[in-house]
Design a protein around this motif. Sequence first.
Motif: not given
Length: 814
Positions: A72-77, A122-126, A751-753
């Motif tokens: 997914a990371k490659v394809w979002e890019a 995955l999910a983000g974190h703060v 934000l991330d992919y």
Amino acid sequence: MRYYTLLCSLLAAGFSVQGFAGGGTIKAEYVQQGHQNWGMLKQYCSKCHNTVDWAGGVAFDTMSPQKVPADAKVWEAAVRKLSGRLMPPPGNPQPPQKQIDKFVNWLQSYLDAADSSGDDPLAGHVSIQRLNRTQYGDSVQTLLGVKVDVDDLLPPETEVGGFDNIAAALSMSPVFLDQYVRAARIIAHLAVGDATPKVSDTFYPAPRISQDEYQPGMPLGTRGGMDFTYDFPLDGEYRFTINDLDVGLYTWATETRNTVVILVDGKEVFHGDIGGPRDLELADREGAAGRKKIMDRFADIPVHVAAGQHKVVVTFLQRSEAENDDYVDGNGFFARLRTPRLLGGVEVKGPFGPTHLSETASRKKIFICYPHTAAQEGPCAERITEHLARLAFRRPVTEADLASLMPFYDYGAKQGGFDEGIEQMVAAVLASPAFLYRAILPSLDAHDGKLHALSNLELASRLSFFLWSQGPDDELLSLATAGKLTQPKVLDAQALRMLADPRAEALVDDFAFHWLDLDKIDSVVPDPKLFPDYSPQLRDEFTEEARLFIGSIFLGDQSVLGLLDANYTFLNEQLARHYGIDSVFGSQFRKVILKNPVRWGLLGKGAMLMETSYADRTSPVRRGAWILDKLMGTPPAQPPPNVNMNLDIMPGQKPTTVRARLALHRANPSCSQCHGVIDPYGLALENFDATGRWRTFDHIANEPIDSDSVLASGATVNGVNDLRRQLMSRPDRFAGALTEKLLMYALGRKLDYYDMPQVRAIVREAKKHDYRFSSIVLGIVESDDFRMQSEPHAARPAGLKVAQNESPNGALAP
């Protein structure tokens, strides 16, 4: 929107949701479509992106439609690059736009479906986030009623992606800590006040602005002058001195009569004339002594002012320039406040005479009780501490909180009495980590790879800092304490209430101006030799126009597409003249319907056009990159190091247009790979000069302006109107670019992919409401990204379990 939104739509369409990861019906459908689209990659992309060349670290011959969710990371890019036509690079064979659109639509749908299935995304974190200085200042003003210049008190923040509220960059060094403690002491003293009469003397230098015309923000019907906020420590008499009104050796300032006024909080407290026949005769007859007599009328002006912060204005009444005894063809001389280099300004001394510490706005916020006996002081101080700490800490106050704060009161009370004790306690609250930081605690049963919901109180803080740049008000905090804020209807209602509140104006200054880089307009100072009509006042008017325009869209809850094509703006007479509009009169800003579409939307606004220029010329590169990044969400790559970007005309060279110089730059194939995409967008705006003025001729190159351009998609555009139509042809793209940045701002993290499926879900839902701003805000507030988070770098499980980490009253569990 929530993850089940997409699943519901897929079910309604007849898809089965069984076993997406294991080859169920949905995945089989997308895999089948993928094989139909895969030919585009082989034909146009695999020549570079293969296991031999590994261009960009990507090899498409190792991938397949079945593996799209895993990569997914490659394809979002890839989605981002293809959407902006950044790939394949210009100069290489290009797929038709329809083929790219089909491939991108399939890819986004596949990625969104895989994400909504819970297939281990995955999910983000703060974890912890310090208040930036803007949030600190806004919180202090609401909490204590004290407005402070945080730029003077606190160090500048590090920006990430244009924003200064990103948690990862908000560190706290020992030097930072010292400045925050110092700020807390200063603010606490201003808020509580000092009953001891002490005469102070403060000088405010005159600003570097024109004194011959109206200044934005000043009272209507005035010209020039200055304003400042002064903290009057006690009720009493204060003496104002205007120490230079240009009554010097040359007496032109006295040739015509002018009126000086002083206002405190908009109320006139002094009114005096300067100039005219008598003053001119006095200056001519007595020389220096006469000039001193004139200025003595503006020295030690007594004014009685109540304690507290008040806005002081010193200015001149604007007079008609119609031909009369004072003015000849509108060319009469004005008396004026000199600039700092000429020692002009206003001095404030005081207090004098009988003084008293009255009930200031700040004291009303702090002193919810007053002790009448010594025995009442301790309990009253505890009440005040609990009340203040609840709002400052954004949660109910614990016994441990009181135990840590009351010793500061005790120490101060021993030194100087009840008020001194409260002042020390207020400073302790402002320096407390519970005020300076927002923390999201993990669930009690959290494990690696588990999502957990934010508590009611954490959600309240996230919502209030998102919409207001400050902590929750009493209503929001009470709902969170009662454990009701996590109810979807309650959360939505609060978000809409807060959007309608004036404090939501923070979204314009703190979000929009940072998103669009309009906060950096001061970095461009046009060359006065090339642009003689430019002045700092014009820059301020650009800023005010942009603020009013964006605010009308956001706070008026209009479609965000109006940022691109709204047929109105806000102008005063001077800015209207700069835009070539002669139907606006007066110094005040007002809404104006634009007959000429070249000024519609952001593309026609002077603030954007000047911020994306250089001091001596336009920059199609900066403007094109701005459009790709801000309006399309497809930022181009940064230029390689050591690349010569100088397009200046060298001495002895024949002047040429910026367009011609860029064409030479693009002749280099390595440069054309980026500039072939960037430049066409910027060239379409070449009719606007570096100050945003419309032009049809380049007087330096002695050639007409050519704003024709061909975009990387193959679309031909002829100037700004065609460019706007191209951008409006893909409303979801612009709405997505805005939503992505707004979500980043709301969360306080990059934000991330894995966030992009949620961004697209918000945009899809907003489309049903014509992309109204409130629909995007509600989509963000309802999203899992906003309401939940994972442990650092943990994966989201297939089944979501909402953690219960609140006590019955909504407070955080230990």
